[in-house]
Motif scaffolding. Structure first.
Motif, PDB file in Angstrom:
ATOM      1  N   HIS A 243       0.793  -1.225  -0.306  1.00 52.58           N
ATOM      2  CA  HIS A 243       0.283   0.307  -0.198  1.00 52.58           C
ATOM      3  C   HIS A 243       0.808   1.152  -0.182  1.00 52.58           C
TER       4      HIS A 243
ATOM      5  N   SER B 221       1.034   4.278  -3.210  1.00 52.08           N
ATOM      6  CA  SER B 221       0.063   5.384  -2.682  1.00 52.08           C
ATOM      7  C   SER B 221       1.262   6.320  -3.033  1.00 52.08           C
TER       8      SER B 221
ATOM      9  N   ILE C 241       4.403  10.284   1.958  1.00 51.27           N
ATOM     10  CA  ILE C 241       3.232   9.487   1.695  1.00 51.27           C
ATOM     11  C   ILE C 241       3.673   8.204   2.445  1.00 51.27           C
TER      12      ILE C 241
ATOM     13  N   ASP D 109      -7.409  11.639  -0.475  1.00 48.45           N
ATOM     14  CA  ASP D 109      -6.138  11.992  -1.328  1.00 48.45           C
ATOM     15  C   ASP D 109      -5.628  10.643  -1.704  1.00 48.45           C
ATOM     16  N   MET D 110      -3.828   9.918  -1.603  1.00 46.32           N
ATOM     17  CA  MET D 110      -3.212   9.537  -1.864  1.00 46.32           C
ATOM     18  C   MET D 110      -3.827   8.757  -1.499  1.00 46.32           C
ATOM     19  N   ASP D 111      -3.714   8.171  -0.052  1.00 46.61           N
ATOM     20  CA  ASP D 111      -3.705   6.907   0.794  1.00 46.61           C
ATOM     21  C   ASP D 111      -4.409   6.865  -0.036  1.00 46.61           C
ATOM     22  N   ARG D 112      -6.081   6.738   0.319  1.00 48.37           N
ATOM     23  CA  ARG D 112      -7.483   6.409  -0.076  1.00 48.37           C
ATOM     24  C   ARG D 112      -7.527   6.342  -1.877  1.00 48.37           C
TER      25      ARG D 112
ATOM     26  N   ASP E  90      -5.261   4.497  -3.084  1.00 49.94           N
ATOM     27  CA  ASP E  90      -4.509   3.559  -3.226  1.00 49.94           C
ATOM     28  C   ASP E  90      -5.255   2.283  -2.451  1.00 49.94           C
ATOM     29  N   TYR E  91      -5.600   2.659  -1.624  1.00 52.22           N
ATOM     30  CA  TYR E  91      -6.281   1.397  -0.497  1.00 52.22           C
ATOM     31  C   TYR E  91      -7.743   0.965  -1.113  1.00 52.22           C
TER      32      TYR E  91
ATOM     33  N   SER F 155      -8.692   5.288 -10.508  1.00 58.33           N
ATOM     34  CA  SER F 155      -7.480   6.960  -8.921  1.00 58.33           C
ATOM     35  C   SER F 155      -6.805   7.382 -10.284  1.00 58.33           C
TER      36      SER F 155
END
Length: 409
Positions: A60, A64, A94, A162-165, A167-168, A185
């Protein structure tokens, strides 16, 4: 010493090839604190529901970072100034945003430590690494903490989009096989822009944002808050709490030194110093699984049965309702358990309990996803969208659950 090529690539099943942009990022990825994430499950015990969900925080974090690289390129193409130093800060922030996660992600936060979140621990790791890398992470830490004056950069790390969400959701959808959670994404990132130092999505990307929010809602009910996953995480939390209680009563439990430290110590934000961080860095999913395999044969009724339930996937029964659970139902199951096994109420409470789960796909009161209209005006996604259900997605939905043993344990 033999010098190694630091401009390597990873072959990722989601995005294809992910490149490491520079030697500093390479050295951070190679660091033992980051390599530990290979041994931390991204989705906790969700593999008990979805057998494919064995991907890790390591996957992850790299994903990200890859999306952040794309976001930086898109914004630069749209004449948003981002210096090389800021680029590095964004990529490092990140990459390391989840480095503080404990075993099985969230279970430890509710059992082995008191009021110490994974975000707090991530920050502590970053501060230690900053010393080790001669201040190279200072800007990344400022962005991670939300203190950097260019707010859109902080939003790329932590916001509703954000880039976290980004990706996950895509990654978890892929590994669970839940296609409804899949999001585009890269399309979302292509539509990003910055106005008045705030991250916005251009109007032509509005449908991608709608799909993102609907997918997020679906993934929470279908995956992250799946009833079997809820039971499993509750059991793991209770295993660690029971083990800690037994150790503090003077019993010795067979486990790793790192886990033994957290079972025998009261760890709080004040006591979580550099020594504790070093011990935490040795702790991962393997410590917990190995301990449960041993503890399932322990003479303590509670600990052995809880561990057996997870090891053999023979979990508690769970009922989920739209209204709070009646106290009388809990009492009835508790009394039956006490009578059948001649155990105390305190022991029975490990097996009979209730709680609630809440799902909010879009927390508009916390922060907005802003749409940049062709006219130049900026509107919140709920007002800009013609989808009536988006307003409903911004309202929290709470469900109530009760867990209790099957007839025979």
């Amino acid at each position: 010493m033999k010098s190694s090529n630091k401009l390597k690539i990873f072959n990722d099943p989601i995005y294809g090839f992910i490149t490491i942009p520079n030697s500093l990022i390479f050295d951070l990825i190679q660091h033992k604190y980051f390599q530990r994430l290979r041994r931390i499950s991204q989705m906790g015990l969700s593999y008990l529901v979805y057998p494919g969900a064995h991907h890790t925080r390591f996957h992850h974090a790299l994903g990200s970072m890859h999306l952040m690289q794309k976001a930086i390129n898109v914004l630069r193409f749209k004449a948003i100034s981002i210096s090389e130093e800021e680029e590095n800060g964004l990529l490092i922030a990140i990459l390391l945003h989840d480095i503080g996660h404990g075993p099985f992600s969230h279970a430890m936060e509710h059992s082995l430590v008191n009021d110490v979140s994974h975000e707090d621990i991530s920050l502590r790791f970053m501060e230690v690494l900053n010393e080790e890398f001669n201040g190279s992470l200072t800007l990344a830490i400022s962005i991670f903490k939300g203190e950097y004056p260019r707010k859109f950069m902080c939003q790329l790390i932590s916001s509703q989009l954000d880039m976290d969400r980004a990706d996950y959701l895509k990654r978890d959808s892929f590994y669970t096989g839940v296609a409804e959670g899949n999001i585009n994404s890269e399309r979302l990132i292509t539509m990003l822009n910055v106005v008045d130092d705030q991250l916005v999505v251009e109007e032509k990307g509005i449908y991608s944002v709608e799909k993102f929010l609907v997918a997020r809602r679906f993934m929470y009910w279908q995956v992250y808050l799946h009833k079997t996953g809820v039971v499993a995480e509750q059991l793991l939390t209770r295993i660690l709490k029971r083990a800690k209680a037994l150790v503090q009563q003077g019993l010795k439990l067979q486990c790793s030194e790192a886990l033994s430290y957290f079972l025998s110590s009261e760890v709080s934000p004040k006591s979580f110093g550099s020594e504790t961080l070093l011990i935490f860095a040795k702790l991962d999913d393997y410590d917990i699984v190995a301990a449960m395999k041993e503890w399932q044969y322990h003479e303590d009724f509670v600990l052995s049965n809880l561990c057996e339930m997870i090891i053999n996937r023979d979990l508690l029964r769970i009922k989920i309702k739209n209204k709070p659970i009646k106290t009388s139902d809990l009492i009835a199951h508790t009394n039956a358990l006490m009578e059948n096994y001649s155990i105390s109420k305190e022991e029975a409470d490990y097996f009979v309990f209730n709680g609630e789960i809440t799902n909010v796909a879009y927390q508009h009161k916390k922060q907005h996803i802003n749409i940049l209209l062709k006219s130049g005006k900026i509107k919140d996604i709920v007002k800009a969208s013609d989808q009536l259900n988006l307003k409903a997605l911004s309202k929290p939905v709470t469900k109530y659950y009760m867990c209790y043993p099957k007839k025979k344990m």
